[in-house]
Design a protein around this motif. Structure first.
Motif, short mmCIF file in Angstrom:
data_model
loop_
_atom_site.label_atom_id
_atom_site.label_comp_id
_atom_site.label_asym_id
_atom_site.label_seq_id
_atom_site.Cartn_x
_atom_site.Cartn_y
_atom_site.Cartn_z
N GLN A 141 9.71 58.27 -24.19
CA GLN A 141 10.26 57.20 -22.84
C GLN A 141 9.23 57.70 -21.88
O GLN A 141 8.99 56.45 -21.36
N ASN A 142 8.06 57.98 -21.77
CA ASN A 142 7.09 57.58 -20.87
C ASN A 142 5.82 57.53 -21.08
O ASN A 142 5.00 56.77 -20.96
N GLN A 143 5.93 57.14 -22.62
CA GLN A 143 5.29 56.26 -23.34
C GLN A 143 5.41 54.90 -23.67
O GLN A 143 6.29 53.99 -23.32
N GLU A 144 4.63 53.53 -22.81
CA GLU A 144 4.81 52.41 -23.83
C GLU A 144 4.61 51.95 -24.78
O GLU A 144 3.27 52.23 -26.05
N LYS A 145 5.22 50.99 -25.11
CA LYS A 145 5.26 50.17 -26.05
C LYS A 145 4.71 49.51 -26.61
O LYS A 145 4.30 48.58 -25.64
N ILE A 146 3.78 49.95 -27.58
CA ILE A 146 3.04 48.23 -28.35
C ILE A 146 3.76 47.52 -28.26
O ILE A 146 2.77 47.05 -28.24
N LEU A 147 4.74 47.42 -29.28
CA LEU A 147 5.04 46.14 -29.82
C LEU A 147 6.40 46.29 -28.89
O LEU A 147 7.40 47.04 -29.06
N LEU A 148 6.66 44.78 -28.75
CA LEU A 148 7.83 44.25 -28.05
C LEU A 148 8.84 43.47 -29.25
O LEU A 148 8.12 42.35 -30.19
N THR A 149 10.22 43.15 -28.83
CA THR A 149 11.09 42.33 -29.91
C THR A 149 10.68 40.88 -28.14
O THR A 149 10.60 41.54 -27.95
N ILE A 150 11.21 40.48 -29.39
CA ILE A 150 11.32 39.23 -29.05
C ILE A 150 12.66 39.27 -27.32
O ILE A 150 12.17 39.01 -26.42
N ASN A 151 13.21 39.77 -28.06
CA ASN A 151 14.02 40.30 -26.48
C ASN A 151 13.77 40.64 -25.07
O ASN A 151 13.32 40.93 -23.90
N GLU A 152 13.19 41.90 -25.78
CA GLU A 152 12.10 43.17 -24.46
C GLU A 152 11.31 42.16 -23.94
O GLU A 152 10.93 42.42 -23.18
N ARG A 181 11.94 40.65 -38.16
CA ARG A 181 11.71 40.78 -37.16
C ARG A 181 10.48 40.26 -37.04
O ARG A 181 9.13 40.76 -37.47
N ILE A 182 10.21 39.85 -35.72
CA ILE A 182 8.51 38.77 -34.95
C ILE A 182 8.69 40.46 -33.80
O ILE A 182 9.56 40.63 -32.90
N MET A 183 7.86 40.42 -33.76
CA MET A 183 7.23 41.81 -32.93
C MET A 183 6.25 41.23 -32.30
O MET A 183 5.24 40.87 -32.76
N ILE A 184 5.83 41.06 -31.28
CA ILE A 184 4.50 40.45 -30.18
C ILE A 184 3.96 41.53 -29.40
O ILE A 184 4.50 42.82 -29.10
N HIS A 185 2.80 42.37 -29.44
CA HIS A 185 1.95 43.14 -29.09
C HIS A 185 1.56 42.85 -27.74
O HIS A 185 0.76 41.96 -27.08
#
Length: 69
Positions: free
Chosen positions: A2-13, A42-46
């Motif tokens: 929860q407190n950590q920032e995600k490294i990879l994001l989905t297109i939607n995020e 899935r396409i993931m964005i760093h």
């Protein structure tokens, strides 16, 4: 996580965070040099690499973004 920032994001995020449309984010993910990867279907964005890529692109105004229409 929860407190950590995600490294990879989905297109939607990525779309929600940046304020660009999902369709534009998906097209951007196919631009050469943009930090996106395909994991299965899935396409993931760093996240951090995308921030840097967009900042560099904006700073240089060197046509790094092709027409996304």
């Amino acid at each position: 996580m929860q407190n950590q920032e995600k490294i990879l994001l989905t297109i939607n995020e990525f779309s929600r965070i940046t304020g660009i449309g999902e369709k534009t984010a998906r097209r951007l993910s196919h631009v050469r040099g943009f930090p996106a990867l395909r994991i299965g279907r899935r396409i993931m964005i760093h996240r951090k690499a995308a921030d840097k890529w967009l900042a560099d692109c904006a700073a240089h105004q060197d046509n790094c973004l092709p027409s996304l229409h």
